[in-house]
Design an enzyme around this catalytic site. Structure first.
Site, PDB file in Angstrom:
ATOM      1  N   GLY A  48       0.807  -1.217   0.000  1.00 54.75           N
ATOM      2  CA  GLY A  48       0.000   0.000   0.000  1.00 54.75           C
ATOM      3  C   GLY A  48       0.838   1.263   0.000  1.00 54.75           C
ATOM      4  O   GLY A  48       0.515   2.250  -0.673  1.00 54.75           O
ATOM      5  N   THR A  49       1.924   1.243   0.756  1.00 59.99           N
ATOM      6  CA  THR A  49       2.780   2.426   0.841  1.00 59.99           C
ATOM      7  C   THR A  49       3.368   2.773  -0.522  1.00 59.99           C
ATOM      8  O   THR A  49       3.319   3.935  -0.956  1.00 59.99           O
ATOM      9  CB  THR A  49       3.910   2.173   1.871  1.00 59.99           C
ATOM     10  OG1 THR A  49       3.307   1.986   3.149  1.00 59.99           O
ATOM     11  CG2 THR A  49       4.895   3.329   1.917  1.00 59.99           C
TER      12      THR A  49
ATOM     13  N   ASN B 240      -8.173   4.138   8.106  1.00 61.19           N
ATOM     14  CA  ASN B 240      -7.638   2.995   8.847  1.00 61.19           C
ATOM     15  C   ASN B 240      -7.679   3.174  10.362  1.00 61.19           C
ATOM     16  O   ASN B 240      -7.659   2.200  11.093  1.00 61.19           O
ATOM     17  CB  ASN B 240      -6.201   2.713   8.397  1.00 61.19           C
ATOM     18  CG  ASN B 240      -5.332   3.954   8.430  1.00 61.19           C
ATOM     19  OD1 ASN B 240      -5.639   4.952   7.782  1.00 61.19           O
ATOM     20  ND2 ASN B 240      -4.264   3.915   9.189  1.00 61.19           N
TER      21      ASN B 240
ATOM     22  N   SER C 251      -3.668  -3.264  -0.908  1.00 57.71           N
ATOM     23  CA  SER C 251      -2.535  -3.979  -0.316  1.00 57.71           C
ATOM     24  C   SER C 251      -2.938  -5.406   0.032  1.00 57.71           C
ATOM     25  O   SER C 251      -4.074  -5.657   0.431  1.00 57.71           O
ATOM     26  CB  SER C 251      -2.084  -3.247   0.947  1.00 57.71           C
ATOM     27  OG  SER C 251      -1.048  -3.963   1.589  1.00 57.71           O
TER      28      SER C 251
ATOM     29  N   THR D   6      11.895  -7.532 -11.359  1.00 60.06           N
ATOM     30  CA  THR D   6      11.323  -8.880 -11.453  1.00 60.06           C
ATOM     31  C   THR D   6      10.199  -9.016 -10.442  1.00 60.06           C
ATOM     32  O   THR D   6      10.340  -8.662  -9.275  1.00 60.06           O
ATOM     33  CB  THR D   6      12.416  -9.942 -11.214  1.00 60.06           C
ATOM     34  OG1 THR D   6      13.442  -9.735 -12.179  1.00 60.06           O
ATOM     35  CG2 THR D   6      11.850 -11.346 -11.337  1.00 60.06           C
TER      36      THR D   6
ATOM     37  N   CYS E 230       1.263   2.120  12.320  1.00 60.38           N
ATOM     38  CA  CYS E 230       2.465   2.829  11.896  1.00 60.38           C
ATOM     39  C   CYS E 230       2.840   3.937  12.858  1.00 60.38           C
ATOM     40  O   CYS E 230       3.982   4.357  12.909  1.00 60.38           O
ATOM     41  CB  CYS E 230       2.256   3.427  10.521  1.00 60.38           C
ATOM     42  SG  CYS E 230       1.112   2.515   9.538  1.00 60.38           S
TER      43      CYS E 230
HETATM   44  C1  LIG Z   1      -1.963  -0.382   5.841  1.00 59.21           C
HETATM   45  C2  LIG Z   1      -2.316   0.831   5.081  1.00 59.21           C
HETATM   46  C3  LIG Z   1      -1.433   1.385   4.143  1.00 59.21           C
HETATM   47  C4  LIG Z   1      -0.052   0.835   3.913  1.00 59.21           C
HETATM   48  O1  LIG Z   1      -0.063  -0.424   3.304  1.00 59.21           O
HETATM   49  P1  LIG Z   1       1.243  -1.350   3.419  1.00 59.21           P
HETATM   50  O2  LIG Z   1       0.945  -2.485   2.498  1.00 59.21           O
HETATM   51  O3  LIG Z   1       1.339  -1.776   4.852  1.00 59.21           O
HETATM   52  O4  LIG Z   1       2.408  -0.531   2.984  1.00 59.21           O
HETATM   53  C5  LIG Z   1      -1.844   2.492   3.434  1.00 59.21           C
HETATM   54  N1  LIG Z   1      -3.061   3.042   3.625  1.00 59.21           N
HETATM   55  C6  LIG Z   1      -3.939   2.532   4.509  1.00 59.21           C
HETATM   56  C7  LIG Z   1      -5.286   3.167   4.637  1.00 59.21           C
HETATM   57  C8  LIG Z   1      -3.601   1.423   5.268  1.00 59.21           C
HETATM   58  O5  LIG Z   1      -4.481   0.930   6.151  1.00 59.21           O
END
Ligand SMILES: *Cc1c(COP(=O)(O)O)cnc(C)c1O
Length: 385
Positions: free
Chosen positions: A71-72, A151, A199, A237, A325
């Site tokens: 997600g990041t 989140n 993610s 890759t 986080c």
């Molecule tokens: C967990 C999360 C992310 C980050 O995703 P990762 O795969 O852990 O890097 C970004 N945005 C939201 C809303 C999240 O809950």
């Protein structure tokens, strides 16, 4: 001891079927998807099957999916890839005050390097007002990015309304749907977004894999440079075992979404109503109705969130202070401050997020022990007379 995991918004356990598919790929399919021989072609087949599964979860076309490391990265790629591609048109970005750090910090970084960023406020329930988006748009605006489901507090934004405004002014629109995908229906056409992040590990897939949806025809440029993988938009890759696991998780999420949503909403509401009934001086954070099915977030007056978290952990209950986080940070969550929670009250905040692993009995146990722990901490607290 009984172990209850109530931190599904931080990460989820890998689904057994996801694990078996990943294991199969790790054992039998080591080929590079870019190789032309049979090993490579087999790997490519797995890659494209996963792409179809992820696409289908959000009603996208397979060619609109770019696999990333999570997600990041998806959020960074969405923002940087869009602003670089549109640099000559302007330098203004619109976002909200309650974004995940991977959006917030990327926007702040751009704010120090020649871009101008508007951070829209939210109301007490965590909602962005679409009218504020309209008022913030100017000729130089080249990106709007607003989180779908939050989140920390679970609030679900009126993305459809914002997308109509974005279309009217022809501004690219991205949403971070990492916390909402798999929990509520996420359809890129209904939402009307141009880019959307997701993610793997938030939907019972593995960690370190995610995807960015980029609508066909969107002006977009890569931020990493290398080979031609992912249509040249994200070279390197491919993480095939991770991608295959993510694909399987997406398929399961799609199949079980409707039933799991109702089940989780039931557990969430039982938890919320129980806490509100049994614990005095508690505030539910986030929207009462427009809320992720798995999210409960409370502020307990006169309690230190970390002490409460550690007490519950000793009793076998795993919860979070806010977002995973930001734990370990002393400052109050930017999300809680944005919805107007007093900084002192914000320190007494717990997030509990239910998921596949939870049952009715889990919630009964939490409701059994939580009121006593809160009362005890309050008795010991210097904050309360
Ligand atoms: C967990 C999360 C992310 C980050 O995703 P990762 O795969 O852990 O890097 C970004 N945005 C939201 C809303 C999240 O809950």
């Amino acid at each position: 001891m009984r172990k209850i995991y109530l931190d599904h918004a931080a990460t989820t356990p890998v689904h057994p079927q996801v694990f078996s598919e990943m294991r199969l790929v790790l054992e039998e399919c080591f080929g590079n998807p870019s190789s032309l021989h049979s090993f490579g072609r087999k790997a490519k087949e797995y890659l494209e099957q996963a792409r179809k599964r992820v696409a289908s979860l959000i009603n996208a076309l397979p060619e609109e999916i770019i696999f990333t490391s999570g997600g990041t990265e998806s959020n960074n790629l969405a923002i940087l890839g869009t602003v670089y591609a549109n640099r000559r048109k302007g330098n203004h970005i619109i976002t909200s005050a309650i974004e995940h750090h991977s959006v917030l910090h990327t926007c702040k970084f751009l704010g120090t390097s020649g871009f101008e960023v508007t951070f829209l406020p939210v109301d007490g329930n965590g909602l962005v007002d679409p009218d504020d988006v309209r008022k913030a748009i100017k000729r130089e605006t080249i990106l709007i990015t607003i989180i779908h489901g939050n989140n920390e507090i679970g609030t679900i934004q009126p993305i459809e309304e914002v997308s109509l405004i974005a279309k009217e002014y022809e501004v690219p629109f991205h949403t971070d749907a990492v916390a909402s995908v798999g929990h509520v229906p996420v359809d890129v056409d209904k939402l009307g977004v141009d880019l959307l992040s997701l993610s793997g590990h938030k939907i019972y897939g593995p960690k370190g894999v995610g995807a960015l949806y980029v609508r066909r025809g969107t002006n977009f440029t890569p931020i990493f440079h290398g080979g031609g993988q992912e249509r040249g938009l994200r070279p390197g890759t491919e993480n095939l075992p991770g991608i295959v696991g993510f694909g399987k998780a997406a398929e399961i999420a799609r199949r079980e979404l409707a039933s799991e949503r109702v089940r989780l909403e039931g557990l969430r509401d039982k938890l919320i109503q129980g806490v509100q009934r049994l614990v005095p001086d508690v505030k539910l954070n986030g929207h009462p109705v427009r809320r992720l099915p798995n999210n409960a977030n409370f502020s307990f007056a006169g309690v230190e969130g970390e002490s409460l978290l550690l007490r519950l952990d000793l009793l076998g209950i795993a919860v979070s202070k806010g977002s995973a986080c930001s734990s370990g940070e002393l400052a109050s969550s930017h999300v809680l401050l944005a919805i107007g929670v007093d900084p002192e009250l914000a320190q007494g905040t717990l997030r509990m997020t239910v998921g596949r692993t939870n049952t009715d009995e889990d919630i009964d146990y939490v409701l059994d022990v939580l009121p006593g722990v809160v009362a005890e901490l309050r008795r010991m607290s210097p904050l309360i007379e």
